[in-house]
Design an enzyme around this catalytic site. Structure first.
Site, short mmCIF file in Angstrom:
data_model
loop_
_atom_site.label_atom_id
_atom_site.label_comp_id
_atom_site.label_asym_id
_atom_site.label_seq_id
_atom_site.Cartn_x
_atom_site.Cartn_y
_atom_site.Cartn_z
N ASP A 492 0.81 -1.22 0.00
CA ASP A 492 0.00 0.00 0.00
C ASP A 492 0.84 1.26 0.00
OD1 ASP A 492 -2.74 -0.94 0.06
OD2 ASP A 492 -2.29 -1.74 2.03
N LYS A 636 7.71 -1.35 9.16
CA LYS A 636 6.63 -1.70 8.23
C LYS A 636 7.17 -1.91 6.81
CE LYS A 636 2.43 -0.03 8.81
NZ LYS A 636 1.62 -1.18 9.30
#
Length: 801
Positions: A492, A636
């Site tokens: 994303d 992340k």
């Protein structure tokens, strides 16, 4: 440092020290009512949606694990009090002994303190929208003891936004009332007799009660030192407005050796509290309900059991990884201690990947999720990235949600359908292998002919929906023929915009291979030709434009300006996990290039805790690449060990025949293997996490965001189908393992289409891959094992060599 151990006989994780460095959670409920509970009984409950139907309150990221579902005990002779779970009272661990057992859809809490043994078992019975607290108190001293028990839950205002923000309304829109044996909580604005009422009931007749939180806790106090418990009696408070709780108090006199058993019931629906209170006053009904939960998971786990030389693999595959994967299928990304309930709906790619892992264990839920996703697909072929399946469920079209005066209106029909600019380029493609795997498992070939509407109108068969997905990706390509990145692909934070995504082209190729096999099975020769040609075009574009000769790996993509991402010439983001693993997993890469690419993954991305997503991490913002360059290094998507694509590497190595490497990668990520280094890992050792801090972060090795991650489904799928090599097909079951060469063999019990297969794999030559012979019930066979008679037990011997 370790805080507990796996009890494989009972499929439980046993926590022997409650002072773990983070809440270790579990999920209670297999249908509509769910509780997310921690090892210290912190957590919250909801019905269907943690956004719209929250039953109890939760304060995310609070310093302490609060509030929760607590039972306090008080010695009424001395005034001393404690809680059955270590928190919230937190008695000294030198004085009190605690043990917590997280099982499959239940949690058990045990405390021994000052001559009193207490147990509390929490679970959600099948077929009920309620949670049972089964409590046992035993006097283990040689004196008569007078013990009071108090429950405590804090009720939620139902809608997360109102509950957490709009207090000028929520404080004045609900109230509590006492009924015999229960506290009833009325969401006054909601006229529905089911969703408008919550309750906490007891199987005993209470001596006192409180429905007002602040009367129970007292001013300037909290759950650690509630005034009612300190004083030994509730104030019998119940009224409209303000903050509400459920506390029911009872005093018991226990002779030496005597024990008392009772239950609290937390649930939803007017009148249900009275019904269940009466029902569970017979403890045999509690035992039967708990046995049904155990049987529920016994049945699911029995569908695939393995006995191998790797105890960590056996422990996780035989229970915990399947359990986590199905939790994700049922509850998506709704609710955890991280995803705290503000997003109801299905993530398209998340759900499609979750569902591929459990069609053998839960075919009904797998089918439901596939239908949900097909209804969330538009005629152009792409999927709606995040949607509520109720929007497109014809059975729920006329059901109007209760209107709260404190919430933002639901979106209009037009707002539910996003355009290309908000489309993620990978979402729809995950559907293809998932649908195929569902039919391979169940044999329901008629499913391909089922007519299902599109989100934006019209309908088509499942088979035509699949073609629409493939055609969309073939149409939306850049100048090089590589799929456009659109808003983002699976990553994303990689916002390529007008750029191109190698990952999506590799995924497109994999989906095409699965679909071509399907078309061959169905005898659709024209589609075989059409999509074989499409696959050839994808392969040519990928091999021409995505291979980096200098580095010996596949690049990650191209920016909208045509600049390559992930080359040997670059200083940051040189090697990426997704593109290299999917190039091999999909079958696109040749053996030579596949080995080179995966060697680069091993060299540049491997760590003792798993494979990094990319390396080196980005330190300089670059909006042509995307938001990933604005994430802290080693965190992340920017250079962390992002767990989800790690199993793609396991599959890739099995495709190359390198079982030792596949197991090396598996063992690194397996949380079981980090059970003794919790001071580093922090998170639960029975759950995969979203990501682990990468080598560029000071907390390298710390695991973050457990439970709701697609890692679990992919881990289960990769191990069972590729490492152990037991795969269902349209016409039969295949066994083609790729294992460490030092394994002498392994055993699998697999249920498929109503028959049981006891599979013995022997590896006398100590190879990693290659089947020399297969026998079925003593007779040699070639290729796949054909479906056997329903209810039959079958012996399969596979010799590698």
């Amino acid at each position: 440092m370790k805080y507990g151990y796996f009890d494989n006989d009972n499929r439980e994780y046993v926590i022997t020290r409650p002072d773990v460095p983070a809440p270790w959670t579990n999920y209670l409920g297999t249908e509509k009512f769910c509780t997310v509970i921690s090892h210290n009984a912190g957590g919250y409950s909801f019905y269907n949606s943690p956004e719209y139907n929250r039953v109890t309150k939760f304060r995310p990221n609070a310093t302490f694990d609060r509030p929760g579902h607590y039972v306090y005990l008080r010695d009424d002779d001395s005034g001393d009090y404690w809680s059955i779970s270590w928190q919230p009272v937190a008695k000294s661990l030198d004085e009190a002994q605690y043990q917590i057992r997280h099982g499959l859809s239940y949690s058990k809490f045990q405390c021994d303190y000052n001559g009193i043994h207490a147990r509390k078992t929490l679970f959600v019975p099948k077929g009920e929208d309620a949670e049972i607290w089964d409590v046992v108190i035993k006097n283990t001293s040689d004196q008569v003891r007078t013990i009071s028990a108090f429950s405590f839950v804090e009720f939620s205002f139902s809608h997360i936004q109102s509950d957490n923000q709009n207090h000028q309304m929520s404080l004045y829109s609900a109230g509590t009332a006492y009924r015999p044996g229960l506290i009833e909580y009325d969401l006054y604005y909601n006229t529905d007799d089911f969703e408008g009422f919550y309750y906490l009931a007891s199987t005993f007749d209470p001596d006192s009660y409180d429905g007002q939180r602040d009367r129970f806790l007292g001013l300037y106090r909290d759950e650690a030192n509630p005034l009612a418990v300190e004083q030994g009696r509730c104030s019998n408070s119940a009224q409209t407005c303000y903050n509400h709780c459920g506390s029911l108090h009872k005093q018991f006199t226990l002779q030496p050796g005597e024990e008392i058993r009772f239950a609290y019931i937390l649930g939803i629906g007017k009148g249900n509290g009275e019904r269940l209170r009466e029902h569970y006053q017979d403890v045999a009904n509690i035992d039967a309900a708990f046995a049904a939960i155990k049987a529920h998971w016994d049945e699911r786990c029995a569908k695939f059991q393995v006995k191998s030389p790797n105890q960590g693999l056996d422990t996780m595959i035989n229970a915990w990884t399947l359990y986590q994967a199905e939790t994700c299928v049922v509850w998506s990304r709704f609710a955890s201690f991280i995803e705290v309930g503000g997003r109801t709906g299905l993530g398209y790619r998340d759900t499609a990947q979750d569902a591929i892992s459990v069609p053998h264990a839960n075919p009904e839920m797998t089918r439901k999720r596939i239908v949900d996703l097909l209804r969330g697909q538009v005629k152009a072929g792409y999927g709606l990235h995040l949607f509520d399946p109720d929007w497109f469920d014809p059975e729920k079209e006329d059901v109007a949600p209760s209107k709260s005066p404190t919430v933002v209106p639901t979106p209009s029909d037009e707002d539910k359908i996003h355009g290309i600019k908000d489309t993620c380029s990978d979402d729809h493609l995950w559907l293809i292998p998932t649908i195929c795997k569902y039919v391979m498992e169940t044999g329901e070939t008629s499913f391909f002919d089922q007519m299902i509407p599109y989100a934006d109108g019209g309908e088509a068969s499942v088979y035509e929906h699949m073609k629409a997905a493939l055609d969309f990706s073939a149409e939306y390509v850049g100048q090089t023929g590589i799929c456009k990145g659109l808003r983002a692909d699976w990553n994303d934070c990689l916002n390529l915009g007008g750029g191109e995504s190698s990952m999506v082209s590799f995924l497109h190729f994999w989906a095409l291979q699965e679909f071509i096999d399907l078309a061959k099975f169905l005898g659709k020769d024209q589609d075989v030709n059409t999509y074989t040609e499409m696959a050839a075009n994808v392969r040519e574009a990928c091999e021409t434009h995505l291979w980096d000769d200098e580095g010996g790996w596949y690049i990650r993509g191209l920016t909208k300006n045509g600049d390559k991402i992930g080359t040997a010439q670059q200083q940051e983001g040189r090697v990426h996990l997704e593109s290299n693993t999917l190039a091999v997993l999909s079958g696109l890469a040749s053996q030579e290039r596949g080995e080179q690419a995966m060697d680069a993954v091993d060299e540049h991305l491997f760590s003792p805790y798993g494979l990094h997503l990319n390396a080196p991490s980005f330190s300089t913002p670059n909006d042509d690449i995307g938001f990933v360059t604005r994430v802290y290094q080693g965190v992340k998507e920017n250079g962390a060990i992002f767990s989800h694509p790690n199993p793609w590497a396991w599959v890739a190595e099995t495709k190359l025949g390198r079982g030792d490497r596949a197991m090396k990668f598996y063992d690194a990520l397996n949380p079981y293997n980090q059970n003794d280094i919790i001071e580093k890992r922090i998170a639960e050792p029975y759950s995969y996490v979203q990501f682990i801090m990468g080598r560029d972060h000071q907390d390298h090795g710390r695991a973050n965001h457990p439970w709701l991650t697609g890692t679990s489904g992919w881990a289960y799928f990769a191990v069972t189908n590729y490492i152990l090599g037991v795969q269902s097909g349209f016409t039969g079951l295949s066994v083609d393992p790729c294992i460490p060469s030092d394994w002498p063999g392994f055993e699998v019990t697999r249920q498929w289409r109503g028959a049981t297969y006891h599979i013995q794999v022997e590896n006398p030559d100590h190879v990693s891959k290659g089947v020399k012979s297969i026998t079925l019930n003593g007779a040699p066979i070639q290729g796949r094992i054909p479906p056997q008679a329903q209810g039959s037990d079958n012996q399969v011997v596979v010799v590698l060599g």
